[in-house]
Write a protein that holds these residues in place. Structure first.
Motif, PDB file in Angstrom:
ATOM      1  N   HIS A  77       0.812  -1.217   0.000  1.00  0.00           N
ATOM      2  CA  HIS A  77       0.000   0.000   0.000  1.00  0.00           C
ATOM      3  C   HIS A  77       0.847   1.268   0.000  1.00  0.00           C
ATOM      4  O   HIS A  77       0.294   2.363   0.021  1.00  0.00           O
ATOM      5  CB  HIS A  77      -0.940   0.003   1.205  1.00  0.00           C
TER       6      HIS A  77
ATOM      7  N   GLU B   1      -6.583  -4.837  -1.614  1.00  0.00           N
ATOM      8  CA  GLU B   1      -6.436  -4.664  -3.054  1.00  0.00           C
ATOM      9  C   GLU B   1      -7.314  -5.711  -3.750  1.00  0.00           C
ATOM     10  O   GLU B   1      -7.220  -6.898  -3.416  1.00  0.00           O
ATOM     11  CB  GLU B   1      -4.994  -4.889  -3.475  1.00  0.00           C
TER      12      GLU B   1
ATOM     13  N   GLN C 190      -3.765  -8.100  -5.970  1.00  0.00           N
ATOM     14  CA  GLN C 190      -2.496  -7.687  -5.375  1.00  0.00           C
ATOM     15  C   GLN C 190      -1.418  -7.646  -6.447  1.00  0.00           C
ATOM     16  O   GLN C 190      -1.014  -8.671  -6.992  1.00  0.00           O
ATOM     17  CB  GLN C 190      -2.081  -8.654  -4.269  1.00  0.00           C
TER      18      GLN C 190
ATOM     19  N   ASP D 166      -8.103  -0.597  -2.252  1.00  0.00           N
ATOM     20  CA  ASP D 166      -6.937   0.039  -2.856  1.00  0.00           C
ATOM     21  C   ASP D 166      -6.958  -0.239  -4.350  1.00  0.00           C
ATOM     22  O   ASP D 166      -6.612  -1.332  -4.794  1.00  0.00           O
ATOM     23  CB  ASP D 166      -5.670  -0.516  -2.204  1.00  0.00           C
TER      24      ASP D 166
END
Length: 400
Positions: A136, A187, A190, A220
């Motif tokens: 992140h 996420e 990822q 995210d």
């Protein structure tokens, strides 16, 4: 000594060495190609790590940035601009955000995550659940959510209250979310972990658990957003409505810009005047770039193209039936070619020598995040070269 080597020697004597020694000094780009200072051309299949959504030198982006630079680049957060307002409206529109949603502009993905952490703290709870394998950002708040030990350990103690659960593990997520949880931050795919897809069911469960616990669901979308996975945002493929998303990378097409998008009036009201800010965030230049990127993705049909091109790439690589390739994972134009041996770094080096830029994101995975304007023909040139690149890494073992 080449010009590239001369410049890298100067780089090492002047730039803080947190990135190590780069392999290339790039001078310019055009479309999906970049050139180094010695005149060698490369097909850019990394796109600035999912940043150069429109490639290099796209006329729409160049025109928008040039025009805005001649009018006003920076006005500070004491004022706003027509471009900033328009970009906020466009982001809310493409996100499908409900009435009462708002946008905070930052300069990077890490800064967007920092804003999300503050948003979480405003719930009155200090617990944040993140995932193993998560990336992140590297600012200290974002680093607390990032999982990789090598990134975290030199800077501990970090922000307290953060727990990490195995990514995609539904039972672990159930056990982690409770009355002290302010937010779950995930996420949808990822990127740094090797392009691992949590799947729609996992995001839907996260939405269910956070709603029941009174916690925020923050997704995210820094790498997956702005068309990268074939829709404006990856969460839209799961049919969930998060409480907030973070955006950056592809939004500016190369111009630094990030954003926190809050969904609905209750969440948007958590951060009030004076509780957060940014000197440069949402400046006219970045906002003009973001508008140009969104408008161009829409006008050129790049959402559908990203989905089509990503499937084309996956099918073409699978059709090679190469013994070193175990599969292709990801969505749209965020993909990883997975390998049966930990030779990704060698393959990436060979690819660079052959005129292709790919990212060895894991020892056994090559990440591809090319510009959304990449053509099927350009992807095919890489696929055609791939068997030779793979064979080159196994040749020494076969002859030993």
């Amino acid at each position: 000594m080449t010009h590239n080597d001369e410049l890298l020697a100067r780089y090492e004597s002047s730039v803080l060495g947190v990135f190590g020694r780069p392999p290339l000094v790039l001078s310019h780009g055009d479309g999906c190609y970049v050139w180094d200072v010695d005149g060698h051309r490369y097909l850019d299949l990394v796109g600035g790590i999912a940043v150069n959504a429109l490639g290099h030198g796209h006329p729409a982006l160049v025109s928008a940035v040039s025009k805005q630079a001649g009018e006003a680049i920076h006005i500070s957060n004491l004022f706003t601009s027509p471009a900033q307002i328009a970009l906020a409206e466009r982001l809310l529109g493409i996100a499908g955000a409900p009435e009462g949603s708002r946008v905070f502009f930052a300069n990077s993905g890490a800064e967007a995550i920092e804003a999300a952490i503050k948003l979480s703290r405003r719930t009155g709870r200090t617990g944040i659940v993140a995932a193993e394998g998560a990336f992140h950002g590297r600012t200290t708040g974002a680093l607390a959510l990032t999982h990789k030990a090598a990134y975290r350990e030199p800077f501990t103690p970090l922000l307290p209250g953060v727990s990490h659960v195995p990514y995609g593990d539904e039972e672990a997520l159930r056990a982690a979310v409770g009355p002290e949880t302010g937010a779950v931050v995930l996420e949808p795919v990822q990127g740094e972990a090797g392009v691992l897809d949590g799947g729609a069911a996992y995001l839907r469960l996260a939405r269910e658990l956070t709603s029941a616990a009174g916690a925020l669901l923050v997704l995210d979308e820094i790498q997956t957003g702005i068309g990268r996975t074939g829709t404006w945002f990856a969460f839209q493929q799961a049919g969930v409505v998060p409480d907030a998303i973070t955006v950056a990378k592809g939004l500016g097409g190369g111009v630094p810009v990030g954003a926190l998008v809050t969904f609905g009036p209750e969440v948007s009201g958590l951060l009030t005047a004076g509780q957060h800010g940014s000197t440069f965030g949402g400046n006219p230049l970045a906002a003009a770039a973001g508008l140009a990127v969104i408008d161009t993705i829409e006008s050129e049909g790049l959402l559908a193209h990203a989905a089509l091109a990503g499937e084309h790439l996956a099918e073409a690589v699978a059709a090679l039936h190469h013994p070193l390739v175990s599969g292709v994972r990801g969505r749209g134009l965020l993909r990883a070619i997975t390998l049966t041996a930990p030779v990704a770094a060698q393959v990436a080096a060979s690819a660079r020598d052959a005129g292709f830029i790919v990212n060895p994101v894991a020892p056994d995975a090559l990440r591809l995040a090319p510009p959304l304007v990449v053509t099927l023909e350009q992807l095919d040139t890489f696929v055609a070269a791939l068997p030779g690149l793979l064979d080159a890494t196994t040749a020494p073992e076969e002859t030993s």
